[in-house]
Design an enzyme around this catalytic site. Structure first.
Site, short mmCIF file in Angstrom:
data_model
loop_
_atom_site.label_atom_id
_atom_site.label_comp_id
_atom_site.label_asym_id
_atom_site.label_seq_id
_atom_site.Cartn_x
_atom_site.Cartn_y
_atom_site.Cartn_z
N HIS A 1 1.21 -2.81 3.20
CA HIS A 1 2.16 -2.18 2.26
C HIS A 1 1.74 -2.47 0.81
O HIS A 1 2.44 -3.17 0.07
CB HIS A 1 3.54 -2.77 2.58
CG HIS A 1 4.72 -2.10 1.94
ND1 HIS A 1 4.89 -2.01 0.58
CD2 HIS A 1 5.82 -1.53 2.47
CE1 HIS A 1 6.04 -1.39 0.32
NE2 HIS A 1 6.62 -1.09 1.43
N GLU B 1 0.32 2.94 1.09
CA GLU B 1 0.34 2.02 2.25
C GLU B 1 -0.47 2.58 3.42
O GLU B 1 -0.31 3.74 3.80
CB GLU B 1 1.80 1.80 2.66
CG GLU B 1 2.65 1.28 1.51
CD GLU B 1 4.13 1.48 1.73
OE1 GLU B 1 4.58 1.39 2.91
OE2 GLU B 1 4.85 1.74 0.74
#
Ligand code: TA6
Length: 296
Positions: free
Chosen positions: A165, A268
């Protein structure tokens, strides 16, 4: 969990040291002519990568928690074994809340590679009753390579979501263009999860929270305010998430400064939803994200 003294056996003098970081959390700090970098044992969390000649590529909130059991806001949180919220369980899974073990630090041609590992335990099994072994191999060099290796150490099949992320530092998100996802279908989480198709390059003009589906494309982030472009390439990842909280969401997060949203965004690298990773007993899967930066 190993003590700081026990971890010193992994240090490489003049190149990689293990020391207390923010909040006194143990971190591995890499310093070479090619780049500097930091990864915390908490969450297996890469918190900094600064290739020579550039400012840090990763973003960290000034309001981040620095406490075991709370996710660091910024850097590269690892989402596993689920992505997003879950009833009576931590959002984005448990891996980013647990303290990982330091397995090795090695000097290689591409840079210094730090390998961290996380195995299932009573805590993880209380949320997700599956044996697993995760390794996170991070190579800090002129590029940043992060390889998330998942092994099914149980006898039953395993199915899990995963995401690197990554929070990127940008000069001004309102000037950023994101290239590489034109024509790709995406789920727009700000519009009742409606499925849409990306027309041309991505610009950020409001809260943006999109899961781009079934894409293996590399993504280029053009950041004119910092005169640089970042290329994010990947292997064994079927989805890419693009996120900026914008004004209201930034205000709503206690670990995110109200005025920080123009200086960051997430791209991400992940396998989520229908693309979750399924592994038979003993099988291994490696998802890799590779970051490179150049002058714009
Ligand atoms: O990846 C985007 C996202 O799922 C957003 O919906 C937002 O929740 C963000 O992750 C941050 O999640 P966190 O749990 O770290 O606050």
């Amino acid at each position: 969990m190993a003590t700081l003294a026990e971890l010193q056996r992994h240090a490489i003098p003049g190149m990689a040291q293990i020391l207390p970081g923010r909040g006194n959390l143990p971190m591995v700090q890499v310093r070479t002519p090619a780049a500097t970098g930091v990864v915390y044992l908490d969450g297996g969390h890469v918190a900094a990568w600064k290739p020579a000649g550039f400012e840090d590529v990763l973003w960290l909130s000034e309001k981040s928690h620095w406490e075991t059991g709370k996710p660091i806001r910024g850097g590269v949180p690892i989402c596993f074994p689920w992505f997003g919220p879950r009833q009576n369980a931590p959002a984005h899974g448990i891996a980013r809340l647990q303290v990982w073990d330091l397995e090795s630090i090695r000097q290689e041609a591409a840079g210094v590679t730090v390998c961290l590992r996380l195995q299932d335990d009573d805590t993880s099994r209380s949320f997700w009753p599956h044996p697993f072994l995760l390794r996170h191999r991070i190579t800090f060099g002129t590029q940043l390579t992060m390889a998330l290796e998942l092994t099914n150490t149980g006898t039953a099949p395993l199915a899990a979501e995963e995401a690197l992320h990554t929070y990127f530092s940008v000069g001004d998100i309102r000037q950023v263009r994101i290239l590489g996802l034109a024509g790709v279908a995406y789920v727009d989480k700000t519009d009742d999860f409606r499925e849409k198709r990306q027309e041309g390059d991505i610009t950020i003009t409001a809260e943006t929270d999109r899961v781009y589906l079934n894409t293996v494309s590399a993504v280029t982030v053009e950041d004119p305010a910092q005169h640089r472009r970042i290329v994010i390439s990947k292997e064994n990842s079927r989805d890419t998430v693009v996120w900026n909280p914008w004004i209201a969401k930034a205000k709503a997060m206690p670990d995110f400064g109200d005025d920080e949203w123009p200086g960051m965004h997430c791209v991400e690298t992940c396998n989520v939803g229908a693309h979750l990773v399924t592994l038979a007993q003993g099988q291994t899967h490696v998802m890799t994200a590779r970051l490179a930066v150049a002058k714009l």
